[in-house]
Design a protein around this motif. Structure first.
Motif, short mmCIF file in Angstrom:
data_model
loop_
_atom_site.label_atom_id
_atom_site.label_comp_id
_atom_site.label_asym_id
_atom_site.label_seq_id
_atom_site.Cartn_x
_atom_site.Cartn_y
_atom_site.Cartn_z
N ASP A 151 24.76 1.61 -48.11
CA ASP A 151 24.86 0.86 -46.86
C ASP A 151 23.74 1.26 -45.91
O ASP A 151 23.10 0.42 -45.28
N TYR A 188 34.40 -4.45 -55.02
CA TYR A 188 34.37 -4.46 -53.55
C TYR A 188 35.49 -5.33 -53.05
O TYR A 188 35.87 -6.30 -53.70
N VAL A 225 35.80 -8.40 -55.36
CA VAL A 225 34.58 -8.83 -56.04
C VAL A 225 34.25 -7.79 -57.10
O VAL A 225 34.11 -6.60 -56.78
N PRO A 278 20.90 -13.53 -62.37
CA PRO A 278 20.94 -14.27 -61.11
C PRO A 278 21.33 -13.36 -59.95
O PRO A 278 21.86 -12.28 -60.14
N SER A 279 21.05 -13.86 -58.74
CA SER A 279 21.39 -13.11 -57.54
C SER A 279 22.89 -12.89 -57.48
O SER A 279 23.67 -13.81 -57.76
N GLY A 280 23.28 -11.68 -57.14
CA GLY A 280 24.71 -11.37 -57.04
C GLY A 280 25.34 -11.02 -58.37
O GLY A 280 26.55 -10.83 -58.45
N SER A 281 24.53 -10.86 -59.39
CA SER A 281 25.11 -10.58 -60.71
C SER A 281 25.42 -9.09 -60.90
O SER A 281 25.99 -8.70 -61.91
N LYS A 333 23.01 -6.41 -60.38
CA LYS A 333 21.88 -5.58 -60.80
C LYS A 333 21.72 -4.34 -59.90
O LYS A 333 21.59 -3.22 -60.39
N SER A 334 21.71 -4.60 -58.60
CA SER A 334 21.55 -3.47 -57.67
C SER A 334 22.74 -2.53 -57.77
O SER A 334 22.59 -1.31 -57.69
N THR A 335 23.92 -3.11 -57.92
CA THR A 335 25.12 -2.28 -58.04
C THR A 335 24.98 -1.34 -59.23
O THR A 335 25.29 -0.15 -59.14
N GLU A 384 13.68 -4.02 -57.80
CA GLU A 384 12.70 -5.04 -57.40
C GLU A 384 11.48 -4.41 -56.72
O GLU A 384 11.16 -4.74 -55.58
N1 LIG Z 1 28.72 -3.25 -49.86
C1 LIG Z 1 29.22 -4.36 -50.41
N2 LIG Z 1 30.36 -4.88 -49.92
C2 LIG Z 1 30.90 -5.98 -50.47
N3 LIG Z 1 30.36 -6.63 -51.50
C3 LIG Z 1 29.23 -6.17 -52.02
C4 LIG Z 1 28.59 -5.02 -51.50
N4 LIG Z 1 27.48 -4.78 -52.23
C5 LIG Z 1 27.40 -5.77 -53.17
N5 LIG Z 1 28.45 -6.60 -53.04
C6 LIG Z 1 28.74 -7.75 -53.88
O1 LIG Z 1 28.61 -7.36 -55.23
C7 LIG Z 1 27.98 -8.37 -55.98
C8 LIG Z 1 26.75 -7.80 -56.66
O2 LIG Z 1 25.80 -7.45 -55.70
P1 LIG Z 1 24.37 -6.87 -56.08
O3 LIG Z 1 23.72 -6.46 -54.83
O4 LIG Z 1 24.56 -5.82 -57.12
O5 LIG Z 1 23.66 -8.14 -56.69
P2 LIG Z 1 22.17 -8.25 -57.24
O6 LIG Z 1 22.28 -8.63 -58.62
O7 LIG Z 1 21.40 -7.04 -56.91
O8 LIG Z 1 21.65 -9.47 -56.37
P3 LIG Z 1 20.18 -9.74 -55.83
O9 LIG Z 1 19.40 -10.24 -56.98
O10 LIG Z 1 20.39 -10.78 -54.82
O11 LIG Z 1 19.67 -8.45 -55.29
C9 LIG Z 1 27.65 -9.49 -55.01
O12 LIG Z 1 28.63 -10.48 -55.11
C10 LIG Z 1 27.71 -8.85 -53.68
O13 LIG Z 1 28.15 -9.76 -52.71
#
Ligand SMILES: Nc1ncnc2c1ncn2[C@@H]1O[C@H](COP(=O)(O)OP(=O)(O)OP(=O)(O)O)[C@@H](O)[C@H]1O
Ligand SMILES: [Mg+2]
Lengths: 405, 234
Positions: free
Chosen positions: A396, B11, B18, B39-42, B44-46, B167
């Motif tokens: 965060d 989450y 989610v 795709p975005s939100g899949s 990856k960052s998590t 990224e």
């Molecule tokens: N702190 C959080 N609180 C609530 N939901 C979260 C949080 N962090 C991520 N999410 C949710 O978890 C899911 C995965 O998020 P993440 O950031 O891992 O996606 P991503 O693949 O990295 O996307 P992007 O390509 O846009 O960076 C998304 O639906 C996002 O809304």
């Protein structure tokens, strides 16, 4: 993380945020300065008063006519009004084995004329022991005649200020001074000295006690100062004195005895309460400084959320983050407090130059407590925001979202 | 080196759960070069935050060199982050008031390394990575690509075994991006395990193992032989 690195880290921040840093330093230094100034002043006043009244030695008692209850009630209004304290009483007390000598006092105001000039003066009737008792010395001339000498010679010793005003051009020795309707020959001039027992001796005239009884038409003494051979006898001699007075005053010990200790402890109490009140008020400004530091830390934590996330991602443990923010607040408080000390010392030194009689120094306890309270308050107030920072979730925080969980 | 077993991160978003990472399993060997696309939100960052011990999972197991990390205390996780894992962010996250050299030193500073030793190591690294020109510059004097390469140097100053990049070229033009990718691959060739999250298909295609994520799960993995990678143009 090393302390030196933490210090460097904080310093770089201060240089980055000069205005904010300056505000914090200002707030803390004003807080510390006002505490120190006020304690310095009221401690000075306390010391001044104590110093004045400790001229009365530990082996000295003051006897006042009339009985004053120690609990501070009114003097007796009804029944027999108290008898005068007389020179005969003094002579009787003088015969007690413990008593070295007694100094009677009658005080009043009188118009004085000399060499075509006149002014109102404090007139003290006393004996030749007064100067010795009060630690006064003569600039020129000689003391009053021995009281055993019953000649009642109309002589006077004048204060330095009186000499200067009434005899601006010539030596007053041997000259006449008229008090009321009586004439006195001046035989001595006092050394210019400060205030003694609340009386400005420089503007006083001292005449023999018998002469003052006639001048003010009062056989009763204003007070009787009793000097003992030894301070050890202070406690034991008091009942004997009261008994003696009772036997001479129809069974009533209608006098009040005051010791230096009782006098000083009363003054000390009053002035101590005063100091405490003043310090309490000044401490509010320290509290204000604390709140300001809390806000500064809070802003710092909010603005540097991403940096906190980074530090955590790079492996900074919670206590390192906590320590960084606390150190920042602590350094601000320490430097601010030192500035406050310097300012207070400068101001008090200037005040002392203008007012040399007052012992205007900052007591060590005030110095130590003002500085440590300033640092303590800063750390206490910075602790909440610092803890918030240390508990932030790194993911965060890196995104700039400042909510801790 | 790394074993993820049914790792999940859920989450709560407005009362709804989610599943950002849903029963994710993978083994990563030392020296691997992995790209993560999707795709975005899949998720990856998590996933990357889990691998980097920046976040704790809702359930599942994550073993790092045989050690179960999910039960470690915060201080031990911080220590692992400091000396086993390097992180590269899309937004660089360099500290403005520090010089490039001081930024690179930061992980060693946090670890309490002797100042002259860490200065020496950081300068050596910057020279080795061809970044010695920027030693005493501050981040705002550098271009995006230069900043990101400084950030990469910072990520590897403690000689970690795992390098994670979310990224890393996302904010860069193709030329700067290429220099960053070149640097990451150089480090991988020197033996570091590299995991790159990217939206850039060309970059993703350069990795030996290419993961595709959908809805918090591993959708597919394609494996490339080493030979193919080195031929592909940047
Ligand atoms: N702190 C959080 N609180 C609530 N939901 C979260 C949080 N962090 C991520 N999410 C949710 O978890 C899911 C995965 O998020 P993440 O950031 O891992 O996606 P991503 O693949 O990295 O996307 P992007 O390509 O846009 O960076 C998304 O639906 C996002 O809304
Ligand atoms: Mg992402």
């Amino acid at each position: 993380m090393r302390l030196s690195d933490q210090l460097a880290f904080s310093l770089q921040l201060f240089l980055r945020q000069k205005f904010r840093t300056l505000m914090a330093l200002l707030a803390v230094s004003i807080g510390v300065m006002s505490v120190l100034l006020l304690t310095g002043l009221s401690e000075g006043a306390r010391k001044f008063v104590l110093q004045e009244f400790s001229l009365l030695g530990k082996d000295t008692l003051i006897m006042l006519p009339g009985r004053k209850e120690t609990q501070g009630g009114l003097p007796p209004l009804t029944g027999e009004s108290s008898r005068d304290l007389t020179l005969e009483d003094a002579a009787a007390l003088n015969r007690l084995a413990e008593v070295e000598y007694t100094v009677p006092l009658i005080a009043g105001l009188s118009e004085a004329y000399a060499g075509g000039l006149n002014r109102e003066l404090i007139v003290l009737g006393s004996n030749e022991r007064l100067l010795e008792l009060r630690g006064l010395s003569l600039q020129q001339g000689r003391n009053l005649p021995m009281s055993s000498d019953q000649t009642r010679s109309p002589v006077a010793i004048i204060g330095a200020g009186v000499a200067q005003e009434l005899f601006p051009a010539s030596s007053p020795l041997g000259e006449w001074i008229r008090l009321g309707d009586r004439r006195f020959r001046i035989t001595g001039v006092l050394e210019p000295s400060g205030v003694s027992l609340g009386t400005d001796m420089s503007n006083a005239v001292i005449i023999p006690i018998q002469a003052s009884q006639q001048l003010f038409n009062s056989p009763g003494l204003f007070r009787l100062i009793i000097k003992l051979y030894s301070a050890d006898q202070l406690k034991t001699v008091q009942p004997a004195m009261l008994n003696l007075i009772a036997s001479r005053h129809a069974g009533e010990p209608d006098v009040t005895l005051i010791t230096q200790d009782a006098l000083l402890s009363t003054f000390n109490q009053i002035l101590g309460v005063l100091t405490a009140a003043v310090v309490g008020i000044a401490s509010i400004s320290l509290l204000v400084a604390g709140v300001l530091i809390m806000n500064i830390t809070l802003i710092s934590v909010t603005q540097r959320t991403a940096e906190i996330g980074l530090l955590k991602a790079l492996g900074a443990p919670q206590q390192t983050v906590l320590g960084l923010f606390l150190l920042e607040a602590g350094i601000l408080a320490l430097i601010g407090a030192l500035l406050g000390v310097i300012l207070a010392v400068i101001l008090l030194t200037l005040a002392h130059l203008n007012w040399p009689a007052m012992p205007l120094q900052i007591p060590l306890w005030a110095l130590v407590s003002a500085v440590s309270v300033a640092i303590g308050v800063a750390l206490l107030f910075a602790w909440l925001p610092a803890r918030k920072a240390s508990r932030m979730d790194p993911v965060d925080a890196l995104r700039g979202v400042a909510n801790a969980n | 080196m790394i074993e993820l077993q049914a790792l999940s991160r859920h989450y709560l978003l407005g009362g709804e759960e989610v599943k950002a990472l849903d029963q994710f399993s993978i083994n990563i060997a030392a020296g691997d070069y992995i790209s993560v696309m999707g795709p975005s939100g899949s998720g990856k960052s998590t996933l990357l935050n889990q691998l980097g011990l920046l976040d704790t999972p809702t359930s599942g197991s994550f073993r790092f060199d045989g050690v179960e990390t999910t039960t470690l205390g915060e201080a031990e996780r911080a220590k692992l982050r400091n000396n086993q894992i390097g992180f590269v962010f899309q937004a660089y996250h360099l500290i403005d008031r520090l010089t490039a050299l001081e930024n690179v030193e930061l992980p060693l500073t946090l670890a309490g390394t002797d100042p002259s030793l860490r200065r020496e190591r950081a300068s050596e690294l910057l020279i080795k990575l061809g970044l010695e020109r920027f030693l005493h510059q501050r981040p705002q004097q550098l271009s995006g690509g230069q900043r990101q390469r400084i950030a990469i140097a910072r990520a590897v100053i403690t000689q970690p075994r795992l390098l994670l990049a979310d990224e890393p070229t996302g904010n860069l033009d193709s030329h700067s991006g290429a220099s960053v990718v070149e640097l990451l691959e150089q480090l991988n060739n020197d033996g570091i395990t590299l995991v790159v999250v990217t939206h850039d298909a060309d970059l993703g295609a350069r990795a030996e193992r290419q993961l595709l994520m959908v809805d918090g799960q591993l959708s597919s993995e394609s494996v490339l032989s080493k030979g193919e990678t080195s031929d592909a143009p940047l």
